[in-house]
Design an enzyme around this catalytic site. Sequence first.
Site, mmCIF file in Angstrom:
data_model
loop_
_atom_site.group_PDB
_atom_site.id
_atom_site.type_symbol
_atom_site.label_atom_id
_atom_site.label_comp_id
_atom_site.label_asym_id
_atom_site.label_seq_id
_atom_site.Cartn_x
_atom_site.Cartn_y
_atom_site.Cartn_z
ATOM 1 C CG ASP A 103 -67.752 33.505 78.457
ATOM 2 O OD1 ASP A 103 -68.254 33.985 78.032
ATOM 3 O OD2 ASP A 103 -66.708 33.241 78.677
HETATM 4 N N1 URA Z 1 -63.462 35.809 75.707
HETATM 5 C C1 URA Z 1 -63.925 34.881 76.598
HETATM 6 O O1 URA Z 1 -63.749 33.533 76.660
HETATM 7 N N2 URA Z 1 -64.842 35.329 77.440
HETATM 8 C C2 URA Z 1 -65.588 36.328 77.678
HETATM 9 O O2 URA Z 1 -66.107 36.466 78.741
HETATM 10 C C3 URA Z 1 -65.024 37.425 76.758
HETATM 11 C C4 URA Z 1 -64.303 37.223 75.969
#
Ligand code: URA
Length: 242
Positions: A103
């Site tokens: 993310d």
């Molecule tokens: N899980 C999440 O919530 N975000 C990420 O970036 C990777 C795994």
Amino acid sequence: MRLDKFLCDAGIGSRKDIKKIIKSGTVFVQGFSSIRPETHIDPENDKVFLNGSPVAYKKFIYLMMNKPKGYISATFDKRLPTVLDLVPEEYLHYDLFPAGRLDIDTEGLLLLTNDGQLAHNILSPKKHIPKTYFAEVSGKVTDEDIEKFSEGVIIDGDIKTKPAVLEILSAGEVSEINLTITEGKFHQVKRMFEAVGKEVIYLKRIKMNALSLDESLPLGELRELTDDEVKLIKEGISYEEI
Ligand code: URA
């Protein structure tokens, strides 16, 4: 393949440097000096020498990035900076893409490569490649959460996650944990904690398969994987053609 691209892929220098090097007459292809950057060569079989030393062809490149917040795991976006904006020019001629998504606000280990088959195999849900995250979570993470995660929790009403390994590093108003999952559902770690009534306030990936993030790599920087690290990222993956 053009001679200048071959030398660029081999990491000899930028396109501009390489043009100069070729013009200087120090590059030999199959025993003959070649002063034309556009000379066509067979990268797998032709013998290329620079200043008397053989030049090895590098088809695939594997880069470890310590991704900072504020960048999206994509190769292009109209509005937001992407992780490719952090890649130094010397690597940009490879058709790099991130093997896996973090993310925009997640930090840590991101693999950038041009090896589509490896990326496919790492990301394939069928392969169950483990990924470990460090997180700070608001609220007290408990042994009950360990139990629930080991059985799988329901995220988004009807999706049950695969068993995951939760390790509590410290528990309090804010808890610190490591979580290993074998899937890559959208916002998975955040949603797993939501499912047990808690919120992830900081997230960092620290391991993919057997490859750990090099903690000495500053945020926003990247480096090539060593040969041993390439073996670690591929460990246990039976190759499937794509
Ligand atoms: N899980 C999440 O919530 N975000 C990420 O970036 C990777 C795994």
